[in-house]
Motif scaffolding. Structure first.
Motif, PDB file in Angstrom:
ATOM      1  N   ASP B 138       0.828  -1.185   0.000  1.00  0.00           N
ATOM      2  CA  ASP B 138       0.000   0.000   0.000  1.00  0.00           C
ATOM      3  C   ASP B 138       0.880   1.260   0.000  1.00  0.00           C
ATOM      4  O   ASP B 138       1.827   1.379   0.786  1.00  0.00           O
ATOM      5  CB  ASP B 138      -0.881  -0.034   1.253  1.00  0.00           C
ATOM      6  N   ALA B 139       0.599   2.214  -0.900  1.00  0.00           N
ATOM      7  CA  ALA B 139       1.465   3.399  -1.063  1.00  0.00           C
ATOM      8  C   ALA B 139       1.598   4.188   0.231  1.00  0.00           C
ATOM      9  O   ALA B 139       2.704   4.620   0.599  1.00  0.00           O
ATOM     10  CB  ALA B 139       0.914   4.286  -2.172  1.00  0.00           C
ATOM     11  N   GLU B 140       0.471   4.352   0.947  1.00  0.00           N
ATOM     12  CA  GLU B 140       0.530   5.161   2.178  1.00  0.00           C
ATOM     13  C   GLU B 140       1.406   4.508   3.231  1.00  0.00           C
ATOM     14  O   GLU B 140       2.238   5.161   3.864  1.00  0.00           O
ATOM     15  CB  GLU B 140      -0.887   5.357   2.728  1.00  0.00           C
ATOM     16  N   GLU B 141       1.226   3.236   3.407  1.00  0.00           N
ATOM     17  CA  GLU B 141       2.022   2.516   4.406  1.00  0.00           C
ATOM     18  C   GLU B 141       3.506   2.588   4.070  1.00  0.00           C
ATOM     19  O   GLU B 141       4.343   2.815   4.942  1.00  0.00           O
ATOM     20  CB  GLU B 141       1.586   1.048   4.463  1.00  0.00           C
ATOM     21  N   ILE B 142       3.815   2.423   2.767  1.00  0.00           N
ATOM     22  CA  ILE B 142       5.215   2.482   2.342  1.00  0.00           C
ATOM     23  C   ILE B 142       5.793   3.850   2.673  1.00  0.00           C
ATOM     24  O   ILE B 142       6.906   3.966   3.210  1.00  0.00           O
ATOM     25  CB  ILE B 142       5.331   2.187   0.831  1.00  0.00           C
ATOM     26  N   GLU B 143       4.998   4.912   2.401  1.00  0.00           N
ATOM     27  CA  GLU B 143       5.525   6.257   2.636  1.00  0.00           C
ATOM     28  C   GLU B 143       5.745   6.548   4.120  1.00  0.00           C
ATOM     29  O   GLU B 143       6.721   7.196   4.503  1.00  0.00           O
ATOM     30  CB  GLU B 143       4.613   7.297   1.985  1.00  0.00           C
ATOM     31  N   GLN B 144       4.830   6.013   4.954  1.00  0.00           N
ATOM     32  CA  GLN B 144       5.039   6.154   6.402  1.00  0.00           C
ATOM     33  C   GLN B 144       6.364   5.544   6.828  1.00  0.00           C
ATOM     34  O   GLN B 144       7.158   6.157   7.554  1.00  0.00           O
ATOM     35  CB  GLN B 144       3.904   5.461   7.167  1.00  0.00           C
ATOM     36  N   LEU B 145       6.596   4.319   6.339  1.00  0.00           N
ATOM     37  CA  LEU B 145       7.838   3.626   6.701  1.00  0.00           C
ATOM     38  C   LEU B 145       9.062   4.381   6.152  1.00  0.00           C
ATOM     39  O   LEU B 145      10.095   4.466   6.795  1.00  0.00           O
ATOM     40  CB  LEU B 145       7.826   2.185   6.198  1.00  0.00           C
ATOM     41  N   LEU B 146       8.906   4.898   4.934  1.00  0.00           N
ATOM     42  CA  LEU B 146      10.028   5.631   4.328  1.00  0.00           C
ATOM     43  C   LEU B 146      10.400   6.861   5.150  1.00  0.00           C
ATOM     44  O   LEU B 146      11.568   7.206   5.272  1.00  0.00           O
ATOM     45  CB  LEU B 146       9.679   6.039   2.889  1.00  0.00           C
ATOM     46  N   ASN B 147       9.343   7.498   5.726  1.00  0.00           N
ATOM     47  CA  ASN B 147       9.617   8.654   6.582  1.00  0.00           C
ATOM     48  C   ASN B 147      10.469   8.260   7.778  1.00  0.00           C
ATOM     49  O   ASN B 147      11.365   9.000   8.182  1.00  0.00           O
ATOM     50  CB  ASN B 147       8.305   9.271   7.079  1.00  0.00           C
ATOM     51  N   ILE B 148      10.183   7.068   8.339  1.00  0.00           N
ATOM     52  CA  ILE B 148      10.962   6.597   9.491  1.00  0.00           C
ATOM     53  C   ILE B 148      12.391   6.284   9.069  1.00  0.00           C
ATOM     54  O   ILE B 148      13.358   6.646   9.738  1.00  0.00           O
ATOM     55  CB  ILE B 148      10.317   5.351  10.118  1.00  0.00           C
ATOM     56  N   ILE B 149      12.501   5.606   7.919  1.00  0.00           N
ATOM     57  CA  ILE B 149      13.847   5.182   7.490  1.00  0.00           C
ATOM     58  C   ILE B 149      14.708   6.378   7.105  1.00  0.00           C
ATOM     59  O   ILE B 149      15.897   6.442   7.426  1.00  0.00           O
ATOM     60  CB  ILE B 149      13.731   4.187   6.309  1.00  0.00           C
ATOM     61  N   ASP B 150      14.058   7.296   6.388  1.00  0.00           N
ATOM     62  CA  ASP B 150      14.733   8.544   6.034  1.00  0.00           C
ATOM     63  C   ASP B 150      16.025   8.306   5.259  1.00  0.00           C
ATOM     64  O   ASP B 150      17.089   8.782   5.601  1.00  0.00           O
ATOM     65  CB  ASP B 150      15.009   9.368   7.312  1.00  0.00           C
ATOM     66  N   ASN B 151      15.914   7.470   4.212  1.00  0.00           N
ATOM     67  CA  ASN B 151      17.081   7.204   3.366  1.00  0.00           C
ATOM     68  C   ASN B 151      16.784   7.791   1.988  1.00  0.00           C
ATOM     69  O   ASN B 151      15.790   7.455   1.343  1.00  0.00           O
ATOM     70  CB  ASN B 151      17.299   5.680   3.282  1.00  0.00           C
ATOM     71  N   GLU B 152      17.631   8.673   1.545  1.00  0.00           N
ATOM     72  CA  GLU B 152      17.354   9.434   0.333  1.00  0.00           C
ATOM     73  C   GLU B 152      17.219   8.539  -0.904  1.00  0.00           C
ATOM     74  O   GLU B 152      16.298   8.698  -1.707  1.00  0.00           O
ATOM     75  CB  GLU B 152      18.489  10.443   0.127  1.00  0.00           C
ATOM     76  N   ASN B 153      18.131   7.563  -1.006  1.00  0.00           N
ATOM     77  CA  ASN B 153      18.129   6.689  -2.178  1.00  0.00           C
ATOM     78  C   ASN B 153      16.826   5.921  -2.309  1.00  0.00           C
ATOM     79  O   ASN B 153      16.231   5.866  -3.377  1.00  0.00           O
ATOM     80  CB  ASN B 153      19.272   5.674  -2.075  1.00  0.00           C
ATOM     81  N   ILE B 154      16.404   5.322  -1.189  1.00  0.00           N
ATOM     82  CA  ILE B 154      15.185   4.510  -1.226  1.00  0.00           C
ATOM     83  C   ILE B 154      13.988   5.393  -1.545  1.00  0.00           C
ATOM     84  O   ILE B 154      13.149   5.047  -2.390  1.00  0.00           O
ATOM     85  CB  ILE B 154      14.968   3.778   0.111  1.00  0.00           C
ATOM     86  N   THR B 155      13.906   6.548  -0.919  1.00  0.00           N
ATOM     87  CA  THR B 155      12.767   7.429  -1.137  1.00  0.00           C
ATOM     88  C   THR B 155      12.693   7.882  -2.592  1.00  0.00           C
ATOM     89  O   THR B 155      11.618   7.870  -3.208  1.00  0.00           O
ATOM     90  CB  THR B 155      12.856   8.661  -0.216  1.00  0.00           C
ATOM     91  N   SER B 156      13.828   8.233  -3.158  1.00  0.00           N
ATOM     92  CA  SER B 156      13.793   8.707  -4.548  1.00  0.00           C
ATOM     93  C   SER B 156      13.433   7.563  -5.497  1.00  0.00           C
ATOM     94  O   SER B 156      12.691   7.765  -6.458  1.00  0.00           O
ATOM     95  CB  SER B 156      15.133   9.344  -4.926  1.00  0.00           C
ATOM     96  N   ALA B 157      13.937   6.341  -5.177  1.00  0.00           N
ATOM     97  CA  ALA B 157      13.583   5.188  -6.014  1.00  0.00           C
ATOM     98  C   ALA B 157      12.084   4.938  -5.942  1.00  0.00           C
ATOM     99  O   ALA B 157      11.432   4.642  -6.947  1.00  0.00           O
ATOM    100  CB  ALA B 157      14.352   3.954  -5.554  1.00  0.00           C
ATOM    101  N   TRP B 158      11.510   5.100  -4.747  1.00  0.00           N
ATOM    102  CA  TRP B 158      10.074   4.894  -4.576  1.00  0.00           C
ATOM    103  C   TRP B 158       9.281   5.924  -5.361  1.00  0.00           C
ATOM    104  O   TRP B 158       8.331   5.584  -6.070  1.00  0.00           O
ATOM    105  CB  TRP B 158       9.727   4.950  -3.085  1.00  0.00           C
ATOM    106  N   LEU B 159       9.687   7.182  -5.239  1.00  0.00           N
ATOM    107  CA  LEU B 159       8.956   8.230  -5.951  1.00  0.00           C
ATOM    108  C   LEU B 159       9.040   8.019  -7.461  1.00  0.00           C
ATOM    109  O   LEU B 159       8.062   8.232  -8.190  1.00  0.00           O
ATOM    110  CB  LEU B 159       9.502   9.606  -5.564  1.00  0.00           C
ATOM    111  N   ASP B 160      10.208   7.575  -7.893  1.00  0.00           N
ATOM    112  CA  ASP B 160      10.410   7.287  -9.316  1.00  0.00           C
ATOM    113  C   ASP B 160       9.419   6.217  -9.783  1.00  0.00           C
ATOM    114  O   ASP B 160       8.804   6.338 -10.852  1.00  0.00           O
ATOM    115  CB  ASP B 160      11.855   6.797  -9.508  1.00  0.00           C
ATOM    116  N   LEU B 161       9.246   5.192  -8.937  1.00  0.00           N
ATOM    117  CA  LEU B 161       8.311   4.111  -9.269  1.00  0.00           C
ATOM    118  C   LEU B 161       6.878   4.622  -9.270  1.00  0.00           C
ATOM    119  O   LEU B 161       6.095   4.354 -10.184  1.00  0.00           O
ATOM    120  CB  LEU B 161       8.471   2.967  -8.259  1.00  0.00           C
TER     121      LEU B 161
END
Lengths: 388, 445
Positions: B138-161
């Motif tokens: 689920d996109a929302e759940e992924i974004e919540q977790l991404l906020n916690i992880i706070d890793n630029e590479n992963i976040t940008s890869a996710w947004l790209d997807l």
């Protein structure tokens, strides 16, 4: 060979022990849930008539004023905690009344053996008849066209043949790989729509291919398709793997359940029917009436449907009873080995397997074994009698 | 004759090739991922491990068993499939990423997202949150977790997807050519060299395992066929020459009843009554007996006969009934023919007529019958070896099935298929050689 017809069956000509026995097994098998169940069929409570038998809810005992119970008040899976650890049929049992007695004893978990045997009939006839129905459909179809067309009679335009092949190849290669059938999360409608869309697309592509090829003179020639050779080769490949090994391999793919086991036995035992059908159709093909059919200008389908099939099917029906016996035996064997349809589906084989655990409870070994033996004997006897 | 033989052998090769394809296909379609089973073994030694460590172990297992290569010469997938871009083989995350790629229709970006997450593991940061992330769709759940992880590479890869949703790609097929460096090719070449691979269960070479097991199955089936013929032929000939006599009726009835007795039932009954102390303890209950060097030949024979008597009996009685019926039918045909009547009229001895004249002609179908009961005898090995604990092919098959040891299971099926094809080939050739009347043209069917 006797002519097998509905009239013959209904008139019960020469009805012997075997026929009566199979009839009894059929009736018991079909009515099994009504004969042995732990819920009443009808229950009247405070002027409300309910049918607990047909609902999935758990039935609360001793609240209703009037109840109609099945003949045996146990389901094959209902556990009687008062009579656990294999109580024999002649031993003392802890039961409220004679009606609740376990007439043939219980097994280690306190399950009633008679109820198990009755539900086992249900399994046996479904597997026997279901698997043979599948085998019959595949076997009659493939054996029939192999015998009818042979290696050289089926002629088709080269363009048509190539586009048909292209369609089959595209469908077989792409559809299983493109549509995520194994994902339960994706709704069925979506998967079905995709399948239909792709099939239509491939149909369209091969139609286009046909029209393109048909413009060239070289592809307008008709060539003969060695139908017989192809189907015979398929039969040979299927027969190279011993049946039980093939079924074990297939059950590694389709995890064995009630329906998948019927399918597995069905698709692994069509070869003998196909061989029989092929030989029979080859014989009929030479007959004068088929020749005159051709002379009259009847189409292949008309000849097959009206002249070949009715005559070829008779011996197949007679051999079906051997096939049903074999299917029942295979199912029992698999259940005995613990490779059958899982714990919740009782079968004669699974009861026999439970008898291996302890030697002293002879009733678990003798009753299902005798029942299985008599069923196989009767089916073989019927087949033998019909084929004389 | 030579032409027929060559033709038969020429047809034998494609049959074997198709058999190998069938067996390989079946083994690839089997449920219960063997990697998962092996992984459980590895995992039980360690405490909790994260996805990245698991991936490394899986890679090791795959290299060890040659599973790291593509399965077949070509692969057909959706062009949105993540496996076009990177190999994901961890059963814990596979399904999630496959579905992510499907729902966004973008395999390339999903693969990039996956790689970024793995990279995140390497940096040893917030591994537990990452372990949660690889299971989310689920996109929302992924974004919540991404906020916690706070890793630029992963976040940008996710947004790209997320911003490159190309669902139409689900409907475009993608054909990938893998070349000859694939599992099937490797497996087939190894099989032709006699190397069947090694078992997942105990790492022993499969060829040795099968050789040991096959020995017992072959010995027992040959003895059974021999005994069956030894009993069924004289009985069948006698019944045919004394057609409709009391003995004939008795024998026919008896063998018919025999034929219908389920062998596993009789076997377990005999096992109860003849091997346990409560009834008659005449035979040993299981196995083939231990033989040490101290035993003399006579003792060895005695031990083996004692152990194998019941199995051979169970193995044989069904085939006796079958062979008896065939011999009786074909003998009756010969017995009513003219040349037998002539021989009788000439005053030849009964023995001579039966064995020298009639049986010789009646024996032709017997060769085919022996060929036909071969698969049945192999299938029979299953139940008998299971009940009497004989270390043969049937026992090995059940073991392999229960431990999900697919290389062994499918090697057995290949060998069994091969033996059956070989048996049928030999019987066909013998038949043609024995009976000159046979029309060679159509007989391969």
């Amino acid at each position: 060979m006797k002519k097998l017809s509905l009239k013959y069956i209904l008139l019960f000509r020469s009805f012997s022990f075997s026929n009566w026995f199979i009839l009894a097994i059929l009736v018991i098998g079909v009515l099994a849930p009504f004969l042995a169940n732990d819920k009443p069929i009808i229950s009247i409570q405070n002027h409300n008539i309910s049918f607990p038998f047909f609902s999935n809810e758990k039935y609360l005992e001793n609240t209703a004023a009037f109840e109609v119970w099945p003949l045996i008040p146990y389901h094959s899976q209902s556990l009687d905690f008062k009579n656990m650890n294999s109580v024999g049929p002649f031993e003392e049992q802890v039961v409220p009344s004679l009606y609740y007695r376990h007439w043939l004893g219980t097994d280690e978990l306190g399950r009633d053996l008679l109820a198990g045997l009755i539900h086992g009939c249900h399994t046996a006839i479904w597997v026997g008849f279901g698997a043979m129905a599948i085998a019959l459909i595949i076997g009659v179809f493939l054996g029939g066209i192999a015998g009818y067309f042979g290696d050289s009679t089926y002629r088709i335009h080269k363009a048509k043949w190539i586009s048909c092949l292209a369609f089959l190849l595209l469908t077989a290669l792409f559809i299983p790989n493109l549509i995520p059938w194994n994902w339960a999360e994706i709704p069925f409608i979506e998967k079905a729509t995709q399948t239909i869309l792709f099939t239509m697309l491939f149909l369209f592509l091969s139609a286009v291919l046909y029209f393109i090829l048909n413009r060239f003179q070289a592809y307008k020639k008709s060539i003969s398709i060695p139908v017989d050779l192809i189907i015979s080769r398929c039969i040979e490949i299927m027969e190279t793997i011993p049946l039980l090994f093939l079924i074990i391999a297939l059950s590694a793919i389709f995890s064995p359940s009630y329906w998948s086991l019927i399918g597995i036995i069905g698709i692994s035992s069509w070869t003998s029917i196909a061989k029989f059908m092929r030989a029979e159709v080859l014989k009929i093909r030479q007959k004068d009436y088929v020749e005159s059919g051709f002379a009259l200008g009847l189409s292949n389908i008309q000849i097959m449907k009206n002249h070949v099939l009715p005559n070829a099917l008779n011996p197949i029906y007679i051999n079906l009873s051997f096939g049903i016996a074999a299917a029942i035996l295979i199912e029992a064997t698999l259940s005995f080995l613990g490779l059958g349809m899982g714990v919740e589906q009782v079968s004669w084989g699974s009861i026999l397997a439970s008898s291996r655990a302890d030697y002293t409870s002879w009733w678990l070994a003798v009753y299902p074994g005798v029942l299985l033996f008599l069923t196989l004997y009767s089916l073989n006897q019927i087949g033998d009698k019909l084929s004389k | 004759m030579l032409q027929y033989l060559l033709k038969r052998i020429a047809l034998f090769i494609p049959t074997l090739l198709l058999l190998s394809l069938l067996v390989f296909g079946l083994s690839k379609m089997s449920t219960g991922d063997p990697i998962q089973v092996l992984l459980e073994d590895f995992k039980s030694n360690q405490s909790t491990i994260n996805v990245e460590q698991e991936n490394k172990i899986i890679q090791e297992i795959k290299v060890k068993y040659g599973l790291d290569k593509p399965a077949f010469y070509f692969a057909i997938r959706r062009s949105s499939d993540i496996q076009n871009y990177c190999s994901i083989e961890n059963p814990r995350t596979n399904k999630n990423f496959n579905q992510l790629a499907y729902s966004y229709g973008n395999g390339e970006k999903t693969a990039a997202f996956y790689r970024a997450i793995l990279q995140g593991y390497v940096q040893k940061e917030k591994e537990q949150t990452l372990d949660l992330l690889v299971l989310k769709q689920d996109a929302e759940e992924i974004e919540q977790l991404l906020n916690i992880i706070d890793n630029e590479n992963i976040t940008s890869a996710w947004l790209d997807l997320k911003n490159n949703k190309t669902r139409y790609a689900n409907y475009i097929p993608h054909v990938q050519w893998n070349g000859f460096n694939n599992q099937y090719h490797q497996w087939l070449t190894n099989v032709l060299k006699g190397n069947l691979g090694q078992s997942y269960f105990d790492n022993k070479p499969i060829a040795t395992k099968i050789k040991d097991a096959l020995e017992w199955t072959l010995i027992l089936s040959l003895i059974s066929i021999f005994v069956a013929l030894l009993i069924a032929i004289p009985a069948g000939v006698y019944a045919a020459t004394h057609e409709n006599s009391k003995t004939d009726q008795f024998l026919s009835k008896l063998f018919f009843v025999f034929y219908s007795i389920p062998n596993f039932w009789l076997a377990s009954l005999l096992l109860v009554f003849f091997t346990s102390n409560e009834y008659f303890n005449w035979f040993p209950g299981y196995g083939v007996g231990d033989i040490s060097n101290a035993n003399s030949l006579w003792e060895i024979i005695l031990i083996r006969v004692q152990h194998l008597f019941l199995p051979v009996f169970i193995w044989t009685y069904g085939s006796i009934a079958f062979v008896f019926k065939q011999v009786r039918n074909s003998m009756i045909q010969q017995w009513n023919s003219d040349y037998v009547k002539t021989a009788k009229a000439k005053g030849l001895k009964q023995q001579t007529i039966v064995w020298k004249h009639a049986f010789r002609n009646a024996s032709f179908p017997l060769i085919t019958i022996v060929g036909n009961i071969l698969p049945a005898i192999f299938s029979g090995s299953f139940i008998i070896e299971y009940i009497f604990s004989i270390p043969g092919m049937g026992m090995l098959t059940i073991q392999a099935f229960n431990t999900r040891d697919y290389p062994v299971l499918f090697s057995i099926i290949l060998i069994m298929g091969f033996l059956t094809v070989l048996g049928l080939l030999i019987t066909d050739v013998l038949y043609a050689w024995n009976d000159p009347r046979i029309k060679l043209k159509k007989s391969f069917n």
